[in-house]
Every structure is written in C-alpha cells, then in structure tokens.
Write a protein that holds these residues in place. Structure first.
Motif: not given
Length: 514
Positions: A18-24, A69-70, A99-101
């Motif tokens: 799981t990649i946090p939305a904040a990181d992206i 990249t993430s 989706d974005e966010g």
C-alpha cells in the motif's frame, strides 16, 4: 508504505503493498515545483506561472509519472527489506478502482531463486579424450583441396566417358513432353560421379562420347524445391560436345603456390591446425558434458517454474521450427509432441545447472570483465546493418536484461574453465569416431527422462545441454545454435532445376575441410 506478505510457499511469494496517497501527492508537488520555472503561459512572466495552473495543465501526466515512480520505489524497498532474489520479473498489478487522491494498493507475485548450499568443487574427476591428427588425415585434406582445383584436358576422339571424367553438354529438359523453365543449358560442365546433378542423371552418361545425342529419363526427388518438378518423371535431350579426362595431381610446392602459400609444408601446417582446432572443440564438448553430468548427479533442488517454462518455450520453438523443415512436418510435429514431457525435464535440468554454475562462479570470483563485455557487444553488433550497429550497442548498454543475455554464454564458459582447472583430469587418445560416440553417450545420459528407444530428445534438445541463467541467474541464455540450412537449394547458379546443391556441407565447411 505498508507491505504484507500473503504467500510464502516454496519459491513462490506474494505481497500486498500500500502506497499512501500522500506519498504520491508529494512526488507530484515536487515535480510541479521543478517544472514551474520552465513553463511559459500568456499573461505571466517566465517562471511566474502559479502552481495551481501548472497542475491544471499537466496534472494528469505528472500524477501518472509520480505513480510509476512510487511503484518502482516500492518494489525496490520490497526486494531490499525482504532480501528477495527474484527469478523473473515480478508480476505487479494496481488494484481496481484506483484514482488520484487514493492510496495505491498493489498485488505483487514472484518466484525467488532457491538457496543453494555452496557447491564443493573438490573431487571432480574428468577424462579428456583427445584425437591426434595423423599424416594420413592431412594427406586426405590436401586431396580434398586438390579436388576443388581439379583441371581437365580434352580426351582423344572416341573416348567413352567414365567415372571422374568431365563432359561438356547441352541439354533440354521436358515434363510431359513440354520444355520446363530452368531445364535448359548450353556448354554445361558435368563431372561424372560428383553427385551434383539429380540422382540418375550423371550415371546415364557413363560411356557417352563426344558427338553423341541421347535422351535420358530421370525422376526429381520428392523434396525438390521446385514444386512443379518434385517427384515428377522428366526427360532430357542431351548433346555431348566434349569428353575430358582429369589431370594428374601432385602435392608439391607448386600446388601450394597456386593457393597463395609459400610451400606444401605451410599448407600442411595450416591444415593440421584446422584439424586440431576442430577435434579440440569436440574434446571440450565431451568434457563439458561429463562435467555437467557430475554436477547434476550431485545436486537436486527446486527450481523456479517460471524459469523452467521460459527455457522450455525456447526449446519448443526451436523444435517446431526444425519439424517444419522436415520432409513430413506433420509427422515430425506428432513425434516431438509425444515427447513433450521429456523436453520439459531437459529444460528443468538446464535451469538447475545454470543456477548451480552461477553459484559456483559467484563463490569463486568468476566474472566477465568490462573489456570482455565490450568485445561481446561489438561482435554482436556486426550482425546488424552498419547504420543500426550503434543503436544496438546503446540498447545493450541501457538494458540490463539484454546485457545479461549476451554475457551469459561467456560467463558459463568461464565457470566451466574454472572447474576444468580444479578437476583431476586424465587424458586418453581415441579415434574421432570413438570421441563422437562418447559425446552421443553423454547426450543420452543428459536427457535423463527421455525414452531409450527414441533419439530425438537427445539429439535435438539436449545436444548443447547449455544451462540458462549462468550469470546471476538473471536471464535466459541466448540460443547458441543457428537454425540448420535447408537440405537442398534451387541451385539456379549453374544448371537450374537439374543440378543439386550439396545436401549437408555448407560452403564454409567445405573450405575448412579442403
């Protein structure tokens, strides 16, 4: 970032990442700040475009790049944190509905390389079978060269042609009484007994004399390239214009000078070197197979199924190509289909040996130097057109997988040479036939599961017995064997549709053999 292992069975691993939305979002913001000074927009001074407008214009593209990249960064962390050695490229899937966010949820599936106990290189014993080059073999090679330089002198009037003589003929070929394309020639040279024309053609001209006119009947081979003639009975109207006898040949310095050499001794020295090089290659093949048999017998560990499947597909594609070139492709395909499981076992053996050689090489500091790699790249580039060579060089230098594939065969040979040096080697002189028989016997032993009564798996798939992934177990080995040339060509250069091309030997091989 959260990483959860969901599968750990044998060599199979699976994870959710799981990649946090904040990181992206943070990566997107970083890119916005990076490119904003370069954006030009009417009404704003250069470098003064507001960040919200930059996001509006390029947000979708920047987000996609940030996501990729993430994901790459997440994969690097996964491999590093869990000390993974992927056998093949991991399968990565982004969860549906992303989706974005939102947080990016990935599922990752991969196979890892097995842990192999450091293999011992002590106690290896090999027998090196050598074939001495004899004076008789050199004499035969000289005679073969002489055959290609043969000269003929016109025979006395009334001389009947015999085996070895040359005829100068005109001929006209007919199929069902009608002349066919490519079946006509004038002043054609034909050497009786050379076997260059279709079966039965030369034999019917034995006893012919200058001035004779005769009609012969011949049947074209079933596999003749011209479909309209294959297997068909035809006639040829022949006019014999001259009969010539072969000149006497003498192996001397004058003959060597005709070939551009200084002396007969120099010719013999060159031929001896060629023969020694050829038999040395066979000796190495025999020793390598014996070595691989010892390694295979002493190690049994699980191998990644994906690597086995990739190797099997490579073997199978080659076999299908070879089957299509057989006289009866359907029958050939049925035969290999019945032995599919045998080939899969051969693929598994290759992969296991490749991993084993890789482990031995790494444990003993075997490596391909930068200079050797550069030479490999330059040599491989020569197969491309001149304008495409630099593009190939750049591609290999930028693609690790392509470089590994190119490096693997040389790395394998270097590991094998290292093991040769470590082994206790005894030498024994044998004949060439005995050496060939030993190689074939080792082929049989290598194809462990192949039925004894069937030779196909041994000869086709296991012949090279070249392990895949010989360096870092990272890539399939590039195929070493070239697809065999067609058995027969149209032979349009001299006597189209009549004269047959050599069935087995290529021009290059003929030259080597003299």
């Amino acid at each position: 970032m959260q990483i959860v292992e969901t599968t750990n069975e044998g060599l199979k691993r699976a994870y959710t990442v799981t990649i946090p939305a904040a990181d992206i979002a943070g990566r997107v913001e970083g890119e916005v700040k990076k490119i904003a000074p370069q954006i030009k927009m009417p009404g704003f001074r250069p470098g003064k475009v507001p960040a919200n407008l930059v996001r509006k214009m390029h947000g979708a593209q920047l987000h996609q790049e940030a996501l990729q990249t993430s994901i790459r960064a997440a994969m690097d962390k996964l491999v590093a944190d869990h000390k993974l050695r992927p056998a093949m490229q991991p399968a990565v899937a982004l969860g549906e509905g992303y989706d974005e966010g939102k947080d990016a949820e990935l599922t990752v599936e991969l196979e890892v390389l097995p842990e192999i106990a450091a293999p011992s290189t002590d106690g290896l014993k090999l027998e090196k079978l050598t074939v001495p080059v004899t004076d008789e073999q050199i004499d035969e090679a000289v005679l073969r060269i002489a055959a290609g330089q043969k000269s003929f002198t016109e025979a006395k009037k009334g001389t009947k042609a015999k085996d070895g003589d040359q005829l100068i003929i005109d001929f006209l070929g007919k199929l069902d009484g009608v002349a066919f394309e490519g079946g006509t020639a004038e002043d054609q040279a034909l050497e009786i007994g050379a076997g260059r024309f279709i079966p039965g053609f030369e034999e019917q001209l034995v006893g012919a004399k200058a001035g004779d006119e005769k009609t012969i009947t011949v049947t074209f081979p079933e596999d003749y390239p011209a479909a309209n003639l294959a297997g068909k009975e035809t006639t040829f109207d022949i006019t014999v214009k001259a009969v010539k006898n072969p000149g006497e040949f003498e192996a001397n310095d004058e003959f060597a000078k005709m070939l551009g050499l200084e002396s007969l001794e120099q010719l013999r020295t060159l031929l001896k070197g060629q023969l020694e090089q050829e038999t040395a290659g066979l000796t190495r093949t025999q020793m390598k197979r014996a070595l691989l048999d010892q390694l295979a017998a002493g190690h049994d560990f699980a191998v990644p199924p994906s690597m086995v499947e990739a190797e099997f597909e490579q073997i199978w594609a080659q076999l299908e190509q070879e089957a299509q070139r057989e006289e009866n492709p359907e029958e050939a395909l049925k035969e290999i289909e019945s032995e599919k499981d045998d080939y899969r076992k051969i693929a598994e053996r290759r992969v296991r040996l490749g991993l084993l050689l890789s482990e031995i090489g790494q444990a003993n500091g075997v490596a391909v130097s930068a200079q050797e790699m550069e030479m490999l790249i330059r040599q491989a580039a020569q197969q491309y057109r001149e304008q495409d060579r630099q593009r190939f060089v750049d591609y290999v230098r930028s693609e690790p997988l392509a470089a590994a594939q190119l490096r693997a065969p040389l790395y394998e040979d270097k590991v094998v040479d290292f093991l040769f040096d470590k082994a206790e080697v005894t030498e024994r002189e044998v004949t060439r036939d005995e050496l060939q028989a030993a190689i074939e016997a080792e082929e049989g032993a290598a194809a462990e599961a192949a039925p004894a009564k069937k030779a196909a798996p041994k000869k086709k798939a296991a012949k090279e017995e070249a392990p895949v992934a010989a360096e870092e177990a990272a890539a399939d080995e590039a195929p070493k064997k070239k697809a065999p040339a067609k058995k027969k060509a149209a032979a349009e250069d001299e006597a189209p549709a009549v004269e047959e091309a050599p069935k087995k030997k290529s021009p290059a091989k003929k030259k080597t053999e003299g």
